[in-house]
Write an enzyme that holds these catalytic residues in place. Structure first.
Site, mmCIF file in Angstrom:
data_model
loop_
_atom_site.group_PDB
_atom_site.id
_atom_site.type_symbol
_atom_site.label_atom_id
_atom_site.label_comp_id
_atom_site.label_asym_id
_atom_site.label_seq_id
_atom_site.Cartn_x
_atom_site.Cartn_y
_atom_site.Cartn_z
ATOM 1 N N SER B 329 -5.880 -3.200 -2.932
ATOM 2 C CA SER B 329 -4.937 -2.509 -3.813
ATOM 3 C C SER B 329 -5.454 -2.316 -5.232
ATOM 4 C CB SER B 329 -3.625 -3.284 -3.863
ATOM 5 O OG SER B 329 -3.098 -3.370 -2.564
ATOM 6 N N HIS B 374 9.928 -1.556 -0.282
ATOM 7 C CA HIS B 374 10.128 -1.445 -1.721
ATOM 8 C C HIS B 374 11.129 -0.367 -2.094
ATOM 9 C CE1 HIS B 374 6.028 -3.261 -1.452
ATOM 10 N NE2 HIS B 374 6.570 -4.046 -2.376
ATOM 11 N N CYS B 387 3.152 -0.938 -3.772
ATOM 12 C CA CYS B 387 3.787 -0.403 -2.567
ATOM 13 C C CYS B 387 2.820 0.473 -1.778
ATOM 14 C CB CYS B 387 5.020 0.420 -2.952
ATOM 15 S SG CYS B 387 5.763 1.220 -1.525
#
Lengths: 409, 632
Positions: B329, B374, B387
């Protein structure tokens, strides 16, 4: 002309000196490689003997045909092949001592620079023998200079400074012999002198003053004078600038380049060992195979570049002196033959070949005697090396060719 | 037979000039031979029979390496090396003697006689120089060797500089180590000015800046007579004194380096790179596990080498530059920036599918890391909470070509160009790459989903990750990371061309407003109630960051974290990777936190304590070497 009559004109002192030197070489290659430490190289003298046979046949062959066939087109053809091989060496050559100098097919390796030297002499002789070439005109110098500069640059790229300089020596020798006025010769050499002197300012100023005086007194026209001055100024100003702006590692490369064996263990040590070997030979020498100078075993090139040290040690002043006199004979006969030849091409051919010998002999002898830095050039005829021996005898063959046909115009 | 007029024009008798010149030069040669062989012959004979001339290399000390505050990271100290000359006269007639000398010597040096015999056997075939049997020999052994020199023919004690790293394993990958040059290198033509047994920089700065650090060896010629006594050789050659190598100052801050390394638990593997985004200077670069470069300075044994190079953890491997990992991420701020820069999204854009823990694409469900979902998120929230479903949809909308083009601008498949050797390239695949790998058109469009969350075929080195993070922090300028700050020779600074300087730093044309939106989102990662990066907060300074948890087919997830601070005017940007540790937020963020702590709140007392510890650990060794000047 009848063959027997031609054969009668063979220069006997040159013939005897060259063969004697080659035989002496084989004897000392045998001696130098006989010690236990050189185990892997003990058969080399036999190889050299076989090469001598090949070389003599080759010398006979190049001497037999009239020298005119070497003039003109065939000279350029050979020159072209030589240059092509030099270019090839840069890309695919074998690396030896940090430089690419060799081309090889299977077991046979040879240095294209050897061929290029002979070819350069042939083209220069062709150009300088041409009636249209008038050495009192500056314009006539352009072509000969270019012809020598190309192989010079290619060999320099390998890098092999020692061999590349031989092309300049050939050029200078042949221009001098061809009748270049001494003034031009001096002017031609000024940029080279300039590069060396540019590092010592007082000497450089002195040199510049002399050059200015010579130019002032000369009756040259303005253009050539300006050319020489400009060339010298550029070289003189640029060299130290470039040098000062180099990174240390680049300078190191230049230094290594100027002195290829200049590693900490190399040059100085080899020269000391060589001097001890020669000096300890005294008058009579220690006798063949009795070279006790143990340090000499520490010279990896004693059967090649340092063969003269072995001669000096084992055959003493008498042996080393004899070899020196034989070389002097060889050079002296070369000059004489060149002088007597009536044909201009033949004369230049002979002097060019003699010039190659002279350069190699002097560089090697000066090195072994501790008078010059280690350059890694072998001693012609004496040092081990098959193709080197072959080339030397081809050169001798060409000189003999001229000797046999000196009457021809 | 001489014709009166030769073929050559001119009034000069050139043949005569030439001949006399040649005769003169050959006369000089004969004179030289006469002088050497007849006049000085007996002196040379003496030299050749009774004595040995030997060249002794005076090894130049390597230059010192210091951190940005002048603290010593590597220096050279005098040490003793015991050498054996197998070609000594004593062994010429009695080769068996050599073995008994080696046995005697092995006992004094505390070495295995078999090992030494093997070494002598191997080395004597290659060179005629004395063989270095053991480096860094202690003073007691040196005393014994010199006292018993009569029983140890050919054995000598040489003084040589020893490379020393005062902080041991600290920064070992960055600094590198020195080792003896290999046979292969000696023959490759690039190392003409090296001798067998010479030390050469391996890895790290030692290797990259080898030509600077290495000095120029000196030499001296000595005469060894039959009694083994040495005398300076008179006349012929003066000693050439060695020249010390140049000294390097690194941009590394030792305190940060220590904080980075200490942040890892024993046995953890990973890397940290901290860069000053304003300049590209590297403040810390750590790789764990590390090794002690001092071990190599003494000459490392084969057994120990095997342990280091073949052990499961590969301690010699510099994970900061040599290893690539999926960024997970931590890639998301870049993907978001790509969306803003290309106009595909605005900061307020939301996507059709709200995050309910998974995203249906074709027949496959792509999961979000948070199974609870989310909900609907715009960019800021999607980055703060990481997310995945948001980024799946952003990725689809961007398309592979656009995203790959953007990553290419950032050089994601290139090296960062840092002046540390052996850097590996990362990879951000494009359509051409997939065509080549799987065949044209034989790959699924779904690959873009994985790429958008930093998974799949893409990979990156920690240093590259730190570089692009610094780019975000510094207004879009991609700077080449630099470790060496300055070089000085004998105290005088010299100009130098940094290694890899041809990799150009470049400014990327991002709108400042768009960069600001991404940076704000990265702040939200740290300070929003649901943000994932709260463990890297520090007192009094706003931090912006992004966590990452990279799936890894070979085991546990890798934990990643990137950040910069202060958020409003960044002075430091950091990339952290911890192998197989789990979540980035919980495992990698605290490492970055400790580095930032050391930067913004340097705890002087703490570092003083550690320094004292290091000094105490080194004390016995420096005693032994410092008193070394008094040898016999």
């Amino acid at each position: 002309m009848a063959t027997s009559k031609l054969a009668g004109e063979i220069d006997r002192p040159l013939l005897i000196a060259s063969i004697l030197l080659a035989l002496i070489g084989i004897v000392f290659v045998y001696s130098a490689t006989a010690s236990a430490i050189m185990e892997a190289k003990q058969g080399l003298y036999l190889k050299q003997l076989i090469w001598l046979g090949i070389a003599l046949v080759g010398a006979g062959a190049v001497a037999a045909v009239p020298y005119r066939i070497y003039e003109g087109k065939s000279a350029y053809l050979l020159y072209g092949i030589g240059l092509a091989m030099l270019v090839l060496t840069i890309f695919i050559g074998h690396v030896g001592l940090g430089a690419q100098r060799w081309l090889g097919w299977g077991p046979v390796k040879f240095q294209p620079s050897e061929l290029a030297k002979v070819a350069t002499v042939l083209v220069l002789a062709t150009v300088l023998a041409d009636r249209k070439t008038d050495l009192s005109k500056v314009r006539s110098l352009v072509k000969p200079c270019l012809l020598a500069a190309i192989p010079f640059a290619l060999v320099l790229k390998q890098p092999d400074l020692g061999t590349s300089v031989s092309f300049l020596v050939i050029l200078i020798t042949m221009l001098f012999w061809g009748g270049l006025p001494p003034l031009y010769l001096f002017l031609l050499l000024t940029p080279v002198i300039n590069v060396v002197l540019s590092f010592f300012l007082p000497l450089w100023i002195l040199f510049a003053a002399i050059l200015a005086f010579v130019l002032y007194r000369s009756r040259l026209r303005l253009m050539p004078i300006l050319l020489v001055v400009a060339l010298n100024l550029v070289v003189g100003v640029v060299t130290p600038q470039v040098w000062n702006h180099l990174e240390p590692y680049q300078r190191q490369r230049v230094t290594t380049f100027l002195d290829p064996n200049g590693d900490p263990y190399g040059a100085g040590y080899q020269i000391i060992q060589s001097k001890i070997a020669i000096g300890s030979g005294q008058v009579w020498g220690k006798g063949l195979m009795h070279g006790t100078q143990k340090g000499l075993a520490f010279l990896p090139e004693q059967h090649t570049d340092f063969i003269f040290s072995v001669v000096g040690e084992e055959a003493g002043f008498l042996g080393a002196g004899l070899v020196t006199v034989l070389y002097l004979t060889l050079i002296g006969r070369g000059i004489k033959i060149a002088h007597h030849a009536r044909n201009r091409f033949a004369s230049l051919l002979a002097i060019g070949m003699t010039g190659i010998f002279l350069y190699h002999i002097l560089v090697n002898l000066f090195m072994t005697l501790g008078l010059a830095p280690v350059t890694g050039l072998p001693l012609p005829l004496l040092s081990y090396g098959g193709t080197s021996l072959l080339t030397s005898f081809l050169q001798i063959g060409l000189i003999q060719n001229v000797a046999m046909r000196w009457r021809e115009y | 037979m001489a014709p009166e007029t030769g073929p050559l024009r001119g009034s000069l008798r050139r043949d005569r000039i030439f001949t006399w010149a040649v005769v003169a030069v050959f006369g000089l040669i004969l004179l030289r031979l006469f002088t050497m062989q007849v006049l000085q012959g007996s002196r040379y004979r003496e030299l050749s029979e009774e004595n040995r001339i030997r060249v002794e290399v005076l090894t130049a000390p390597r230059g010192e390496i210091r951190d940005r505050k002048g603290r010593l990271l590597a220096d050279s100290v005098p040490s003793f090396t015991v050498t054996l000359d197998p070609f000594d006269l004593a062994y010429q007639d009695a080769p068996a003697e050599l073995d008994s000398t080696i046995v005697r010597l092995a006992e004094i040096l505390g070495e295995d006689p078999g090992d030494l015999k093997e070494k002598v056997k191997r080395e004597r075939r290659r060179s005629f120089t004395p063989i270095r049997l053991k480096r860094n020999v202690d003073l007691a052994a040196v005393a014994i060797v010199t006292e018993h020199s009569a029983w140890l023919p050919g054995v000598d004690v040489e003084s040589e500089p020893l490379r020393r790293y005062p902080f041991g394993p600290m920064g070992s990958h960055l600094l590198g180590y020195v080792g003896e040059i290999s046979d292969k290198e000696l023959e490759d033509g690039d190392h003409d000015n090296y001798l067998r047994g010479d030390l050469i920089g391996r890895m790290g700065i030692e290797r990259q800046y080898e030509t600077w650090l290495r000095g120029v060896d000196g030499k001296r010629f000595v005469e060894v007579n039959a009694l083994g006594r040495k005398a300076e050789l008179l006349g012929d050659k003066r000693p050439i004194l060695p020249k010390r190598g140049a000294d390097l100052t690194l941009s590394i801050d030792l305190d940060l380096q220590r904080a980075a390394e200490d942040a890892f638990a024993p046995g953890q593997r990973g890397a940290v790179v901290a860069i000053d985004p304003r300049t590209g200077e590297v403040l810390a670069m750590a790789s764990r596990p590390n090794y002690n470069p001092n071990e190599f300075s003494n000459g490392i044994s084969q057994k120990r080498w095997d342990e280091l190079s073949e052990g499961g953890n590969y301690p010699l491997f510099n994970r900061a530059v040599q290893a690539t990992y999926p960024p997970g991420s931590t890639i998301k701020p870049l993907v978001a920036l790509c969306g803003l820069a290309s106009g595909v999204i605005a900061p307020s854009t939301t996507f059709r599918e709200a995050c309910d823990g998974a995203f249906q694409f074709g027949r496959r469900a792509f999961r979000c890391w948070n199974p609870n979902g989310h909900g609907v998120q715009a960019m800021r929230g999607a980055i703060a909470q990481s997310c995945d479903v948001y980024f799946y949809q952003l990725g689809i909308r961007l398309g592979l070509d656009r995203l790959a083009g953007f990553m290419k601008e950032l050089g994601m498949s290139e090296r960062s160009g840092i002046d540390v050797p052996q850097e590996r390239r990362g990879l951000f695949p494009d359509a051409a790459w997939y065509d080549k790998r799987f065949g044209a058109g034989r790959w699924s469009r779904g690959l873009i989903l994985n790429l958008s969350i930093g998974q799949g075929e893409m990979s990156v080195t920690p240093v590259k990750l730190a570089q692009v993070t610094a780019m975000l922090a510094d207004g879009g300028t991609l700077r080449q990371p630099r470790v060496v700050q300055s070089i000085a020779r004998d105290g005088v600074p010299v100009r130098f061309r940094a290694a890899n300087a041809d990799t150009i730093s470049r400014h990327l044309p991002f709108a400042e407003a768009q960069l600001a939106r991404v940076r704000e989102a990265m702040e939200a990662v740290m300070y929003d109630p649901h943000g994932t990066g709260s463990l890297a907060r520090i007192e009094g300074v706003r931090v912006a960051g992004k966590t990452g948890t990279a799936q890894n087919s070979q085991g546990e997830d890798h934990a990643l974290f990137v950040c910069f601070a202060p958020a409003e005017a960044p002075e430091i940007s950091i990339a952290v990777l911890v192998e197989n540790a789990g979540h980035g937020g919980s495992e990698a963020a605290p490492v970055a936190q400790k580095v930032m702590q050391a930067y913004f709140h340097p705890a002087e007392a703490e570092s003083a304590r550690v320094a004292a510890e290091a000094a105490a650990a080194l004390a016995p060794r420096s005693d032994a070497t410092a008193s070394g000047s008094g040898r016999g």
